[in-house]
Design a protein around this motif. Structure first.
Motif, PDB file in Angstrom:
ATOM      1  N   TYR A   1      18.009 -12.899  -0.063  1.00 24.29           N
ATOM      2  CA  TYR A   1      17.688 -12.119  -1.267  1.00 24.29           C
ATOM      3  C   TYR A   1      16.179 -12.051  -1.468  1.00 24.29           C
ATOM      4  O   TYR A   1      15.481 -13.073  -1.371  1.00 24.29           O
ATOM      5  CB  TYR A   1      18.315 -12.744  -2.523  1.00 24.29           C
ATOM      6  N   GLY A   2      15.696 -10.877  -1.791  1.00 24.10           N
ATOM      7  CA  GLY A   2      14.277 -10.750  -2.150  1.00 24.10           C
ATOM      8  C   GLY A   2      13.952  -9.357  -2.638  1.00 24.10           C
ATOM      9  O   GLY A   2      14.632  -8.374  -2.306  1.00 24.10           O
ATOM     10  N   ARG A   3      12.937  -9.288  -3.487  1.00 26.79           N
ATOM     11  CA  ARG A   3      12.408  -8.010  -3.990  1.00 26.79           C
ATOM     12  C   ARG A   3      10.895  -8.063  -3.865  1.00 26.79           C
ATOM     13  O   ARG A   3      10.256  -8.919  -4.483  1.00 26.79           O
ATOM     14  CB  ARG A   3      12.783  -7.810  -5.478  1.00 26.79           C
ATOM     15  N   ILE A   4      10.351  -7.143  -3.080  1.00 26.12           N
ATOM     16  CA  ILE A   4       8.893  -7.060  -2.949  1.00 26.12           C
ATOM     17  C   ILE A   4       8.457  -5.706  -3.495  1.00 26.12           C
ATOM     18  O   ILE A   4       9.020  -4.668  -3.124  1.00 26.12           O
ATOM     19  CB  ILE A   4       8.449  -7.230  -1.477  1.00 26.12           C
ATOM     20  N   VAL A   5       7.486  -5.732  -4.397  1.00 27.36           N
ATOM     21  CA  VAL A   5       6.959  -4.481  -4.960  1.00 27.36           C
ATOM     22  C   VAL A   5       5.442  -4.485  -4.779  1.00 27.36           C
ATOM     23  O   VAL A   5       4.756  -5.392  -5.258  1.00 27.36           O
ATOM     24  CB  VAL A   5       7.308  -4.335  -6.460  1.00 27.36           C
ATOM     25  N   ASN A   6       4.943  -3.483  -4.086  1.00 31.54           N
ATOM     26  CA  ASN A   6       3.510  -3.371  -3.834  1.00 31.54           C
ATOM     27  C   ASN A   6       2.904  -2.322  -4.760  1.00 31.54           C
ATOM     28  O   ASN A   6       3.378  -1.179  -4.802  1.00 31.54           O
ATOM     29  CB  ASN A   6       3.274  -2.976  -2.371  1.00 31.54           C
ATOM     30  N   ILE A   7       1.876  -2.703  -5.495  1.00 36.34           N
ATOM     31  CA  ILE A   7       1.233  -1.747  -6.394  1.00 36.34           C
ATOM     32  C   ILE A   7       0.155  -1.002  -5.616  1.00 36.34           C
ATOM     33  O   ILE A   7      -0.905  -1.542  -5.285  1.00 36.34           O
ATOM     34  CB  ILE A   7       0.618  -2.446  -7.632  1.00 36.34           C
TER      35      ILE A   7
ATOM     36  N   GLN B   1      -9.591  10.086  -3.146  1.00 35.50           N
ATOM     37  CA  GLN B   1     -10.402  10.327  -4.339  1.00 35.50           C
ATOM     38  C   GLN B   1     -11.867  10.228  -3.945  1.00 35.50           C
ATOM     39  O   GLN B   1     -12.238   9.365  -3.136  1.00 35.50           O
ATOM     40  CB  GLN B   1     -10.056   9.307  -5.442  1.00 35.50           C
ATOM     41  N   PHE B   2     -12.663  11.103  -4.490  1.00 41.87           N
ATOM     42  CA  PHE B   2     -14.113  11.071  -4.262  1.00 41.87           C
ATOM     43  C   PHE B   2     -14.640   9.661  -4.548  1.00 41.87           C
ATOM     44  O   PHE B   2     -14.365   9.095  -5.608  1.00 41.87           O
ATOM     45  CB  PHE B   2     -14.785  12.083  -5.209  1.00 41.87           C
ATOM     46  N   GLY B   3     -15.375   9.106  -3.599  1.00 37.92           N
ATOM     47  CA  GLY B   3     -15.966   7.777  -3.823  1.00 37.92           C
ATOM     48  C   GLY B   3     -15.029   6.623  -3.525  1.00 37.92           C
ATOM     49  O   GLY B   3     -15.348   5.480  -3.857  1.00 37.92           O
ATOM     50  N   GLN B   4     -13.886   6.910  -2.891  1.00 33.36           N
ATOM     51  CA  GLN B   4     -12.901   5.836  -2.689  1.00 33.36           C
ATOM     52  C   GLN B   4     -12.334   5.800  -1.260  1.00 33.36           C
ATOM     53  O   GLN B   4     -11.141   5.564  -1.081  1.00 33.36           O
ATOM     54  CB  GLN B   4     -11.747   6.001  -3.669  1.00 33.36           C
ATOM     55  N   THR B   5     -13.172   6.014  -0.273  1.00 36.97           N
ATOM     56  CA  THR B   5     -12.620   5.938   1.092  1.00 36.97           C
ATOM     57  C   THR B   5     -12.019   4.557   1.363  1.00 36.97           C
ATOM     58  O   THR B   5     -10.963   4.447   2.002  1.00 36.97           O
ATOM     59  CB  THR B   5     -13.691   6.241   2.160  1.00 36.97           C
ATOM     60  N   ASN B   6     -12.693   3.525   0.875  1.00 30.54           N
ATOM     61  CA  ASN B   6     -12.183   2.157   1.077  1.00 30.54           C
ATOM     62  C   ASN B   6     -10.857   1.951   0.338  1.00 30.54           C
ATOM     63  O   ASN B   6      -9.856   1.506   0.916  1.00 30.54           O
ATOM     64  CB  ASN B   6     -13.237   1.112   0.665  1.00 30.54           C
ATOM     65  N   TYR B   7     -10.843   2.280  -0.922  1.00 30.10           N
ATOM     66  CA  TYR B   7      -9.660   2.052  -1.764  1.00 30.10           C
ATOM     67  C   TYR B   7      -8.489   2.925  -1.311  1.00 30.10           C
ATOM     68  O   TYR B   7      -7.349   2.466  -1.194  1.00 30.10           O
ATOM     69  CB  TYR B   7     -10.053   2.368  -3.209  1.00 30.10           C
ATOM     70  N   ALA B   8      -8.765   4.197  -1.037  1.00 30.26           N
ATOM     71  CA  ALA B   8      -7.690   5.105  -0.611  1.00 30.26           C
ATOM     72  C   ALA B   8      -7.101   4.666   0.727  1.00 30.26           C
ATOM     73  O   ALA B   8      -5.883   4.747   0.932  1.00 30.26           O
ATOM     74  CB  ALA B   8      -8.212   6.540  -0.523  1.00 30.26           C
ATOM     75  N   ALA B   9      -7.962   4.165   1.624  1.00 35.65           N
ATOM     76  CA  ALA B   9      -7.465   3.687   2.923  1.00 35.65           C
ATOM     77  C   ALA B   9      -6.542   2.487   2.724  1.00 35.65           C
ATOM     78  O   ALA B   9      -5.461   2.405   3.321  1.00 35.65           O
ATOM     79  CB  ALA B   9      -8.635   3.305   3.820  1.00 35.65           C
ATOM     80  N   ALA B  10      -6.968   1.557   1.863  1.00 37.17           N
ATOM     81  CA  ALA B  10      -6.143   0.361   1.621  1.00 37.17           C
ATOM     82  C   ALA B  10      -4.828   0.743   0.956  1.00 37.17           C
ATOM     83  O   ALA B  10      -3.754   0.250   1.338  1.00 37.17           O
ATOM     84  CB  ALA B  10      -6.914  -0.637   0.756  1.00 37.17           C
ATOM     85  N   LYS B  11      -4.897   1.611  -0.044  1.00 37.48           N
ATOM     86  CA  LYS B  11      -3.694   1.950  -0.811  1.00 37.48           C
ATOM     87  C   LYS B  11      -2.722   2.795   0.014  1.00 37.48           C
ATOM     88  O   LYS B  11      -1.500   2.647  -0.106  1.00 37.48           O
ATOM     89  CB  LYS B  11      -4.072   2.662  -2.112  1.00 37.48           C
ATOM     90  N   ALA B  12      -3.248   3.689   0.858  1.00 37.03           N
ATOM     91  CA  ALA B  12      -2.374   4.438   1.765  1.00 37.03           C
ATOM     92  C   ALA B  12      -1.781   3.491   2.801  1.00 37.03           C
ATOM     93  O   ALA B  12      -0.609   3.612   3.178  1.00 37.03           O
ATOM     94  CB  ALA B  12      -3.149   5.566   2.441  1.00 37.03           C
ATOM     95  N   GLY B  13      -2.587   2.530   3.251  1.00 35.30           N
ATOM     96  CA  GLY B  13      -2.109   1.542   4.215  1.00 35.30           C
ATOM     97  C   GLY B  13      -0.925   0.754   3.672  1.00 35.30           C
ATOM     98  O   GLY B  13       0.016   0.428   4.406  1.00 35.30           O
ATOM     99  N   MET B  14      -0.963   0.496   2.388  1.00 36.87           N
ATOM    100  CA  MET B  14       0.149  -0.219   1.749  1.00 36.87           C
ATOM    101  C   MET B  14       1.473   0.515   1.923  1.00 36.87           C
ATOM    102  O   MET B  14       2.515  -0.109   2.063  1.00 36.87           O
ATOM    103  CB  MET B  14      -0.111  -0.306   0.241  1.00 36.87           C
ATOM    104  N   HIS B  15       1.425   1.848   1.858  1.00 40.39           N
ATOM    105  CA  HIS B  15       2.680   2.606   2.006  1.00 40.39           C
ATOM    106  C   HIS B  15       3.273   2.405   3.402  1.00 40.39           C
ATOM    107  O   HIS B  15       4.467   2.207   3.555  1.00 40.39           O
ATOM    108  CB  HIS B  15       2.452   4.109   1.787  1.00 40.39           C
ATOM    109  N   GLY B  16       2.432   2.467   4.419  1.00 36.54           N
ATOM    110  CA  GLY B  16       2.921   2.256   5.785  1.00 36.54           C
ATOM    111  C   GLY B  16       3.501   0.861   5.927  1.00 36.54           C
ATOM    112  O   GLY B  16       4.578   0.662   6.511  1.00 36.54           O
ATOM    113  N   PHE B  17       2.779  -0.109   5.394  1.00 37.17           N
ATOM    114  CA  PHE B  17       3.234  -1.504   5.417  1.00 37.17           C
ATOM    115  C   PHE B  17       4.593  -1.627   4.732  1.00 37.17           C
ATOM    116  O   PHE B  17       5.521  -2.250   5.253  1.00 37.17           O
ATOM    117  CB  PHE B  17       2.185  -2.368   4.694  1.00 37.17           C
ATOM    118  N   THR B  18       4.712  -1.014   3.561  1.00 38.68           N
ATOM    119  CA  THR B  18       5.947  -1.083   2.766  1.00 38.68           C
ATOM    120  C   THR B  18       7.134  -0.541   3.566  1.00 38.68           C
ATOM    121  O   THR B  18       8.203  -1.163   3.637  1.00 38.68           O
ATOM    122  CB  THR B  18       5.764  -0.268   1.458  1.00 38.68           C
ATOM    123  N   MET B  19       6.942   0.627   4.172  1.00 41.22           N
ATOM    124  CA  MET B  19       8.053   1.258   4.898  1.00 41.22           C
ATOM    125  C   MET B  19       8.437   0.445   6.137  1.00 41.22           C
ATOM    126  O   MET B  19       9.625   0.282   6.438  1.00 41.22           O
ATOM    127  CB  MET B  19       7.679   2.692   5.281  1.00 41.22           C
TER     128      MET B  19
END
Ligand code: CAA
Length: 248
Positions: A133-139, A148-166
């Motif tokens: 049993y487990g529930r993992i939720v990634n924000i 987003q303008f000014g967020q290449t680092n943040y957008a890369a990490a946050k998009a990376g999370m989706h791949g990781f999640t799937m």
């Protein structure tokens, strides 16, 4: 104790605090894991959650430290005999255009926002699979979907999370463990309030509902995904962005 045990990284932050509240209210015992150095914020968190003190605890954690994540997970499992829910809500921004971005600004955002997810998931996943049993939720973030303008680092990490999640969702689906992400839009948190007011006003003007989101509006979706009867939702990304980005 029959309560399910939840660990929320970034648990004392803007979204994290609301997530902790919702999880306690739905019957979890919650460990808010966050940086020990945030002394003022820790005190404020304790005050804001004083009414829930029976079911909430702060534990110091630097999620960029793999061994510290392992130690926290072992400590929780030893004390409670399990760890049922992991919410990865820790995140930072170092916004600037790529032309100006230093290696440190790149690295710090990737280390906290993406390596941190690996560090905690890697340490909880064996126990969850063994216990069945487990529930993992990634924000994640709407900005991981749109950039987003000014967020290449943040957008890369946050998009990376989706791949990781799937990918992780597929690996653990047969073991009773679900892995999902939630992608908040712009919410009323310190992170968003530090954007220059004129830039923030332009962003809000582009949000169809015409306002920032409230942390509780993100937390209730996290709580929904963390519930035992949400077991048929896995590998999903739930946008909660006031209509700022629509996709299907
Ligand atoms: N689109 C297009 N051009 C833009 C622009 C935009 N949004 N913003 C600025 N520009 C232009 C500027 O006018 C400037 O043009 P010139 O070179 O012709 O003068 C050029 O781009 C560079 O601008 P700056 O030198 O001002 O850029 P900067 O390196 O100082 O960065 C910034 C500016 C700090 C990134 C600022 O644009 C900003 O704060 N943007 C908002 C970023 C944002 O939304 N962050 C979200 C944080 S909250 C969060 O992340 C939570 C979540 O998940 C939703």
């Amino acid at each position: 104790m029959n309560r399910r045990i939840a660990v929320v990284s970034g648990g004392i932050g803007g979204l994290g605090t609301a997530i902790c509240r919702h999880l306690v209210q739905s019957g979890h015992y919650v460990i808010a894991a966050d940086l020990a150095a945030r002394a003022e914020r820790i005190a404020a968190f304790r005050e804001e959650t004083a009414d829930l003190a029976h079911a909430i605890r702060f534990m110091p954690l630097d999620i960029s430290d793999f061994d510290a994540c392992a130690a926290l997970v072992r400590e929780v499992e030893n004390e409670f005999g399990r760890l049922d829910v992991l919410v990865n809500a820790a995140g930072i921004t170092r916004d600037t255009t790529l032309r100006k971005m230093t290696p440190e600004q790149w690295r710090s955002v990737l280390t906290v926002n993406l390596d941190g997810v690996y560090n905690l998931c890697r340490n909880v996943v064996d126990g969850m699979c063994t216990r069945g049993y487990g529930r993992i939720v990634n924000i994640s973030s709407v900005n991981g979907q749109t950039g987003q303008f000014g967020q290449t680092n943040y957008a890369a990490a946050k998009a990376g999370m989706h791949g990781f999640t799937m990918a992780l969702a597929r690996e653990v689906a047969r073991k009773g463990v679900t892995v999902n992400s939630v992608s908040p839009g712009y919410c009323e948190t310190a992170m968003v309030l530090q954007i220059a007011p004129e830039i923030r006003a332009d962003i809000i003007a582009d949000v169809p509902v015409g306002r920032l989101g409230q942390p509780g509006e993100i937390a209730r979706v996290v709580d929904f995904l963390a519930a035992a009867d949400s077991g048929f939702i896995t590998g999903a990304n739930i946008p909660v962005n006031g209509g700022y980005f629509m996709d299907f």
